[in-house]
Design an enzyme around this catalytic site. Structure first.
Site, PDB file in Angstrom:
ATOM      1  N   GLY A  73       0.789  -1.234   0.000  1.00 16.31           N
ATOM      2  CA  GLY A  73       0.000   0.000   0.000  1.00 16.31           C
ATOM      3  C   GLY A  73       0.817   1.277   0.000  1.00 16.31           C
TER       4      GLY A  73
ATOM      5  CG  ASN B  80       2.472   3.208  -5.694  1.00 16.95           C
ATOM      6  OD1 ASN B  80       2.915   4.233  -6.216  1.00 16.95           O
ATOM      7  ND2 ASN B  80       3.073   2.031  -5.782  1.00 16.95           N
TER       8      ASN B  80
ATOM      9  CG  HIS C 222       3.926  -2.287 -15.075  1.00 17.19           C
ATOM     10  ND1 HIS C 222       3.481  -3.538 -14.678  1.00 17.19           N
ATOM     11  CD2 HIS C 222       5.096  -2.496 -15.718  1.00 17.19           C
ATOM     12  CE1 HIS C 222       4.347  -4.457 -15.078  1.00 17.19           C
ATOM     13  NE2 HIS C 222       5.334  -3.853 -15.708  1.00 17.19           N
TER      14      HIS C 222
ATOM     15  CG  ASP D  66       1.151  -4.622 -17.061  1.00 18.00           C
ATOM     16  OD1 ASP D  66       0.545  -4.052 -16.144  1.00 18.00           O
ATOM     17  OD2 ASP D  66       1.871  -5.617 -16.892  1.00 18.00           O
TER      18      ASP D  66
ATOM     19  CD  GLU E 166       5.896   1.719  -8.599  1.00 19.33           C
ATOM     20  OE1 GLU E 166       4.728   1.529  -8.212  1.00 19.33           O
ATOM     21  OE2 GLU E 166       6.738   0.806  -8.606  1.00 19.33           O
TER      22      GLU E 166
HETATM   23  C1  GRF Z   1       4.084  -1.296  -7.245  1.00 19.78           C
HETATM   24  O1  GRF Z   1       5.384  -1.603  -7.637  1.00 19.78           O
HETATM   25  C2  GRF Z   1       3.199  -1.094  -8.446  1.00 19.78           C
HETATM   26  O2  GRF Z   1       3.884  -0.584  -9.544  1.00 19.78           O
HETATM   27  C3  GRF Z   1       2.732  -2.489  -8.751  1.00 19.78           C
HETATM   28  O3  GRF Z   1       2.557  -3.088  -7.489  1.00 19.78           O
HETATM   29  C4  GRF Z   1       3.413  -2.465  -6.536  1.00 19.78           C
HETATM   30  C5  GRF Z   1       2.567  -2.022  -5.380  1.00 19.78           C
HETATM   31  O4  GRF Z   1       3.334  -1.550  -4.314  1.00 19.78           O
HETATM   32  N1  GRF Z   1       1.557  -2.472  -9.582  1.00 19.78           N
HETATM   33  P1  GRF Z   1       2.617  -0.865  -3.087  1.00 19.78           P
HETATM   34  O5  GRF Z   1       1.610  -1.849  -2.527  1.00 19.78           O
HETATM   35  O6  GRF Z   1       1.965   0.389  -3.566  1.00 19.78           O
HETATM   36  O7  GRF Z   1       3.716  -0.583  -2.091  1.00 19.78           O
END
Ligand code: GRF
Length: 196
Positions: free
Chosen positions: A12, A14, A109, A150, A179
């Site tokens: 989580g 992001n 991604h 993707d 990200e």
């Molecule tokens: C990230 O690397 C995102 O790009 C991918 O899954 C991962 C999620 O990481 N789709 P987090 O749960 O947000 O730490």
């Protein structure tokens, strides 16, 4: 100002980064809910701590495919959202969800798509493949979600260098920072382009 829901099943980070930008008033938006595939994931803990409603929808909670599909639509009926943001959500979305929010579902991604994307390219595997292929650059991509993994219009990318002594973990950590910086800006700019 716009509303969005999030779907996640991992740590989580992001999701947390998006919430931090809202709290810092850099992202003029409201996060209305979180849908998780795994109720014990880190993202669910983050949402609970912030009083964001969490819905657990999986093939375990909803073994019947029609009920599974309906469960997502019920959440959308309850919370009107402008965008759905996938942040580490591994399952394919149902067709009705895709149709309901056409061009309003974003995903992130951890590679420079179209390189190192598609079925099988997730998590550590992406970074292993980038290193194996001796790439000088990797990065993050935010794209619209289509019916295939993707694949969908690319909305934003951010590059990071790949160092000679990188391991999949060290590269993953560098990409993850990219990200966090990319997702909120891309969401903000895409929303603005649609008049929000
Ligand atoms: C990230 O690397 C995102 O790009 C991918 O899954 C991962 C999620 O990481 N789709 P987090 O749960 O947000 O730490």
């Amino acid at each position: 100002m716009f509303n969005f829901g999030v779907m996640a099943s991992g740590a989580g980070s992001n999701f947390q980064a998006l919430l931090a930008q809202i709290e810092a008033k850099r992202l003029n938006a409201v996060c209305s809910f979180l849908i998780v595939n795994n109720k014990n994931c880190g993202a669910a803990q983050i949402a609970k701590a912030k009083d964001i409603p969490v819905y657990h929808i999986s093939s375990v909670t909803h073994p019947d495919p029609l009920e599974y599909e309906q469960a997502f639509l019920d959440v959308l009926k309850k919370h009107e959202i402008d965008f759905l943001v996938l942040a580490g959500y591994m399952k394919k979305l149902t067709n009705s969800l895709l149709m309901h929010l056409k061009n309003r579902i974003l995903n992130i991604h951890p590679s420079l798509l179209p390189k190192f994307g598609g079925q099988g390219f997730y998590g550590r595997r992406v970074h292993e493949a980038v290193i194996e292929a001796n790439q000088a650059w990797s990065g993050a991509t935010v794209h619209l979600v289509s019916g295939e993994y993707d694949n969908g219009l690319i909305l934003g990318q951010s590059m990071v260098p790949v160092f000679i002594n990188d391991t999949p973990d060290s590269l993953a950590a560098r990409v993850l920072v990219a990200e966090h910086n990319l997702y909120w800006k891309t969401l903000r700019d895409y929303a603005a382009s649609l008049g929000y």
